[in-house]
Design an enzyme around this catalytic site. Structure first.
Site, PDB file in Angstrom:
ATOM      1  N   HIS A  69      42.124 -14.202 -31.415  1.00 48.25           N
ATOM      2  CA  HIS A  69      43.429 -14.866 -31.307  1.00 48.25           C
ATOM      3  C   HIS A  69      44.511 -13.910 -30.821  1.00 48.25           C
ATOM      4  O   HIS A  69      45.486 -14.334 -30.203  1.00 48.25           O
ATOM      5  CB  HIS A  69      43.813 -15.508 -32.645  1.00 48.25           C
ATOM      6  CG  HIS A  69      43.114 -16.804 -32.893  1.00 48.25           C
ATOM      7  ND1 HIS A  69      43.626 -17.814 -33.680  1.00 48.25           N
ATOM      8  CD2 HIS A  69      41.920 -17.273 -32.427  1.00 48.25           C
ATOM      9  CE1 HIS A  69      42.779 -18.835 -33.699  1.00 48.25           C
ATOM     10  NE2 HIS A  69      41.733 -18.523 -32.950  1.00 48.25           N
ATOM     11  N   ASP A  77      47.452  -7.140 -27.796  1.00 45.39           N
ATOM     12  CA  ASP A  77      48.631  -6.292 -28.003  1.00 45.39           C
ATOM     13  C   ASP A  77      49.149  -6.388 -29.432  1.00 45.39           C
ATOM     14  O   ASP A  77      50.288  -6.008 -29.714  1.00 45.39           O
ATOM     15  CB  ASP A  77      49.756  -6.710 -27.034  1.00 45.39           C
ATOM     16  CG  ASP A  77      50.316  -8.082 -27.375  1.00 45.39           C
ATOM     17  OD1 ASP A  77      49.650  -8.845 -28.113  1.00 45.39           O
ATOM     18  OD2 ASP A  77      51.440  -8.398 -26.931  1.00 45.39           O
ATOM     19  N   HIS A 195      30.840 -18.396 -34.136  1.00 47.53           N
ATOM     20  CA  HIS A 195      30.877 -19.467 -35.142  1.00 47.53           C
ATOM     21  C   HIS A 195      29.606 -19.511 -35.986  1.00 47.53           C
ATOM     22  O   HIS A 195      29.374 -20.477 -36.695  1.00 47.53           O
ATOM     23  CB  HIS A 195      31.142 -20.820 -34.465  1.00 47.53           C
ATOM     24  CG  HIS A 195      32.554 -20.965 -34.012  1.00 47.53           C
ATOM     25  ND1 HIS A 195      33.004 -22.039 -33.287  1.00 47.53           N
ATOM     26  CD2 HIS A 195      33.633 -20.172 -34.185  1.00 47.53           C
ATOM     27  CE1 HIS A 195      34.295 -21.892 -33.030  1.00 47.53           C
ATOM     28  NE2 HIS A 195      34.705 -20.761 -33.556  1.00 47.53           N
ATOM     29  N   ASP A 240      28.597 -22.413 -40.071  1.00 47.58           N
ATOM     30  CA  ASP A 240      27.145 -22.427 -39.849  1.00 47.58           C
ATOM     31  C   ASP A 240      26.477 -22.799 -41.164  1.00 47.58           C
ATOM     32  O   ASP A 240      26.494 -22.013 -42.113  1.00 47.58           O
ATOM     33  CB  ASP A 240      26.718 -21.029 -39.363  1.00 47.58           C
ATOM     34  CG  ASP A 240      25.208 -20.834 -39.295  1.00 47.58           C
ATOM     35  OD1 ASP A 240      24.449 -21.685 -39.807  1.00 47.58           O
ATOM     36  OD2 ASP A 240      24.780 -19.816 -38.726  1.00 47.58           O
TER      37      ASP A 240
HETATM   38  C1  HEM Z   1      35.310 -21.642 -27.733  1.00 47.63           C
HETATM   39  C2  HEM Z   1      36.441 -22.071 -28.259  1.00 47.63           C
HETATM   40  C3  HEM Z   1      36.757 -21.926 -29.720  1.00 47.63           C
HETATM   41  C4  HEM Z   1      37.298 -22.889 -30.505  1.00 47.63           C
HETATM   42  C5  HEM Z   1      37.708 -24.286 -30.068  1.00 47.63           C
HETATM   43  C6  HEM Z   1      37.408 -22.356 -31.831  1.00 47.63           C
HETATM   44  C7  HEM Z   1      37.907 -23.044 -32.915  1.00 47.63           C
HETATM   45  C8  HEM Z   1      37.852 -22.605 -34.224  1.00 47.63           C
HETATM   46  C9  HEM Z   1      38.327 -23.342 -35.363  1.00 47.63           C
HETATM   47  C10 HEM Z   1      38.997 -24.713 -35.312  1.00 47.63           C
HETATM   48  C11 HEM Z   1      38.069 -22.602 -36.463  1.00 47.63           C
HETATM   49  C12 HEM Z   1      38.388 -22.984 -37.918  1.00 47.63           C
HETATM   50  C13 HEM Z   1      39.840 -22.700 -38.228  1.00 47.63           C
HETATM   51  C14 HEM Z   1      40.305 -23.449 -39.465  1.00 47.63           C
HETATM   52  O1  HEM Z   1      40.001 -23.044 -40.593  1.00 47.63           O
HETATM   53  O2  HEM Z   1      40.939 -24.484 -39.278  1.00 47.63           O
HETATM   54  C15 HEM Z   1      37.420 -21.403 -36.036  1.00 47.63           C
HETATM   55  C16 HEM Z   1      36.964 -20.418 -36.871  1.00 47.63           C
HETATM   56  C17 HEM Z   1      36.422 -19.242 -36.433  1.00 47.63           C
HETATM   57  N1  HEM Z   1      36.329 -18.828 -35.117  1.00 47.63           N
HETATM   58 FE1  HEM Z   1      36.589 -19.962 -33.486  1.00 47.63          FE
HETATM   59  N2  HEM Z   1      36.946 -21.075 -31.824  1.00 47.63           N
HETATM   60  C18 HEM Z   1      36.539 -20.769 -30.560  1.00 47.63           C
HETATM   61  C19 HEM Z   1      36.058 -19.554 -30.127  1.00 47.63           C
HETATM   62  C20 HEM Z   1      35.906 -18.457 -30.941  1.00 47.63           C
HETATM   63  C21 HEM Z   1      35.663 -17.112 -30.465  1.00 47.63           C
HETATM   64  C22 HEM Z   1      35.595 -16.715 -28.994  1.00 47.63           C
HETATM   65  C23 HEM Z   1      35.546 -16.325 -31.566  1.00 47.63           C
HETATM   66  C24 HEM Z   1      35.319 -14.843 -31.658  1.00 47.63           C
HETATM   67  C25 HEM Z   1      34.713 -14.122 -30.743  1.00 47.63           C
HETATM   68  C26 HEM Z   1      35.702 -17.182 -32.716  1.00 47.63           C
HETATM   69  C27 HEM Z   1      35.572 -16.777 -34.010  1.00 47.63           C
HETATM   70  C28 HEM Z   1      35.770 -17.589 -35.113  1.00 47.63           C
HETATM   71  C29 HEM Z   1      35.455 -17.179 -36.475  1.00 47.63           C
HETATM   72  C30 HEM Z   1      34.773 -15.887 -36.887  1.00 47.63           C
HETATM   73  C31 HEM Z   1      35.874 -18.223 -37.303  1.00 47.63           C
HETATM   74  C32 HEM Z   1      35.817 -18.249 -38.836  1.00 47.63           C
HETATM   75  C33 HEM Z   1      37.089 -17.601 -39.352  1.00 47.63           C
HETATM   76  C34 HEM Z   1      37.156 -17.407 -40.850  1.00 47.63           C
HETATM   77  O3  HEM Z   1      36.199 -17.679 -41.565  1.00 47.63           O
HETATM   78  O4  HEM Z   1      38.213 -16.945 -41.305  1.00 47.63           O
HETATM   79  N3  HEM Z   1      35.954 -18.450 -32.306  1.00 47.63           N
HETATM   80  N4  HEM Z   1      37.327 -21.417 -34.662  1.00 47.63           N
END
Ligand code: HEM
Ligand SMILES: *[C@@H]1O[C@H](CO)[C@@H](O)[C@H](O)[C@H]1NC(C)=O
Ligand SMILES: *[C@@H]1O[C@H](CO)[C@@H](O)[C@H](O)[C@H]1NC(C)=O
Ligand SMILES: *[C@@H]1O[C@H](CO)[C@@H](O)[C@H](O)[C@H]1NC(C)=O
Ligand SMILES: *[C@@H]1O[C@H](CO)[C@@H](O)[C@H](O)[C@H]1NC(C)=O
Ligand SMILES: *[C@@H]1O[C@H](CO)[C@@H](O)[C@H](O)[C@H]1NC(C)=O
Length: 344
Positions: A69, A77, A195, A240
């Protein structure tokens, strides 16, 4: 004769300058950037991450997402770490609040680093190191992080909506958002594999998955489980379902079973160009891990500030004051004074 020799020499010199100048001004990040100026920097980040993750394993996922993010909004940055007094910063905006986590881990690492080498290590680099350490701790994937990023001064909440993909994004929209950050469709698929760890607020998928049930793109048994897991007061669930704390390739194995949590996850098997990639990563975890490390490094290069651009923040939550580092100290000692107050 002599003059034509000088001319030839000049031509060679100009050609040499022309070929070196663009390289020099491009200011690449470098592995080992802090080796001479703050040799313990990476170890101190690693210690802070290890301590925090031992206490709360979910913070590893939080730190990986924090780096993502950060990089997608104004480049890597550390703009995502800046606080505001009026709720207008990136971290206050809906895609980040209240779900983004791990801020206190970065603050702990920064505090330890400032003790051993003041005003030397950027918050943006600390974030990149912390994400790498989290990937290593959860997935046993180690990669060297090119560093030398500097910190920005601007953080605008609205930028998160325009730059970050949404869990409701289609495949075309996902590819579009990543392409804007110089990441191709394959790298989008590779990075989505993050994810395989972490949690999501039920609000990020609940309504949309009811639509998916109707269109047959989510397993009815999975949707039934999610309805139970998300029943109040529970607000978050594992992304997952199989191995929620291990960074592995199960994400790609779940997708064809209609067990992807977000509409956006499921989109990776609804696009003919992307399906073969999903299948390849499901079949070969080593392949995915190698490509994931490379894609993380590439993501860490997005729109970076280097050399004289940007700043080394004293406190990751606040921009430094314009004048001297002693004015910066005021902010460090009294962070509650806030950006506006300290800057005037
Ligand atoms: C491809 C498009 C992506 C979408 C639409 C997306 C969307 C989301 C959403 C909606 C969540 C849950 C947030 C919540 O609690 O509401 C999430 C969690 C997460 N995303 Fe993504 N994401 C994307 C790509 C990525 C990428 C590129 C990474 C890292 C390289 C990433 C890493 C994570 C991780 C690790 C979580 C879990 C965070 C936690 O447990 O605190 N995501 N993402
Ligand atoms: C461990 O986690 C708890 C709650 O999750 C938190 O209150 C505490 O400060 C953490 N301790 C350390 C050393 O990080
Ligand atoms: C989940 O999201 C909702 C709406 O954004 C928010 O009110 C709630 O506090 C969040 N819950 C958790 C545990 O983050
Ligand atoms: C996704 O779409 C659903 C409707 O299917 C909507 O309720 C939800 O607010 C949307 N989420 C986001 C983050 O745009
Ligand atoms: C899996 O990928 C690795 C890394 O690219 C490669 O060396 C290996 O041959 C692949 N394994 C199979 C069974 O294709
Ligand atoms: C942030 O402010 C500092 C101090 O005024 C300045 O040196 C630095 O260049 C600024 N950074 C950016 C990205 O504008």
């Amino acid at each position: 004769m002599a003059s034509s020799c000088r001319l030839a020499g000049l031509v060679v010199l100009v050609a040499a300058l022309a070929s070196t100048l663009p390289v020099a001004s491009r200011a690449q990040l470098e592995v080992g950037f802090y080796d001479a100026i703050c040799p313990d920097a990476e170890d101190l980040v690693r210690q802070a991450v290890t301590t925090a993750v031992a206490n709360n394993s979910g913070l590893a996922a939080g730190l990986v997402r924090l780096h993502f993010h950060d990089c997608f909004v104004r480049g890597c940055d550390a703009s995502v770490l800046l606080t505001s007094t009026d709720g207008s910063a990136e971290r206050d905006a809906a895609p980040n609040f209240p779900s983004l986590r791990g801020f206190e881990v970065i603050d702990a690492a920064k505090a330890a680093i400032e003790q051993s080498c003041p005003q030397t290590v950027s918050c943006a680099d600390i974030l990149a190191f912390a994400a790498r350490d989290s990937v290593d701790l959860t997935g046993n994937i180690f990669y060297e992080v090119p560093a030398g990023r500097r910190d920005g001064n601007i953080s605008i909440g609205k930028d998160t909506f325009t730059n970050l993909p949404s869990p409701n994004s289609t495949a075309a929209e996902l590819i579009g958002k990543f392409t804007l950050k110089n990441l191709n469709a394959e790298e989008m698929v590779i990075l989505s594999g993050a994810h395989t760890i972490g949690r999501s607020n039920c609000t990020s998928f609940f309504q949309r998955n009811r639509d998916r049930l109707a269109s047959g793109t989510i397993s009815p048994a999975y949707q039934a489980l999610l309805e139970v897991l998300c029943s109040p007061p529970v607000a978050t669930t594992d992304i997952d379902v199989s191995t929620p704390t291990v960074l592995d390739n199960n994400y790609y194995k779940l997708l064809p079973l209609k067990l992807g949590l977000f509409f956006s996850d499921d989109q990776l098997i609804r696009d003919d160009k992307l399906v073969p990639l999903v299948n390849a990563f499901a079949a070969n975890e080593t392949l995915w891990k190698e490509r994931f490390a490379a894609a993380m490094i590439k993501m860490g290069n997005i729109e970076v500030l280097t050399e004289n651009a940007g700043d080394i923040r004293l406190n990751c939550n606040f921009v430094n004051t314009r004048s001297s580092s002693s004015a910066g100290m005021i902010e460090k000692l009294f962070p509650d004074a806030g950006v506006e107050v300290a800057a005037t």
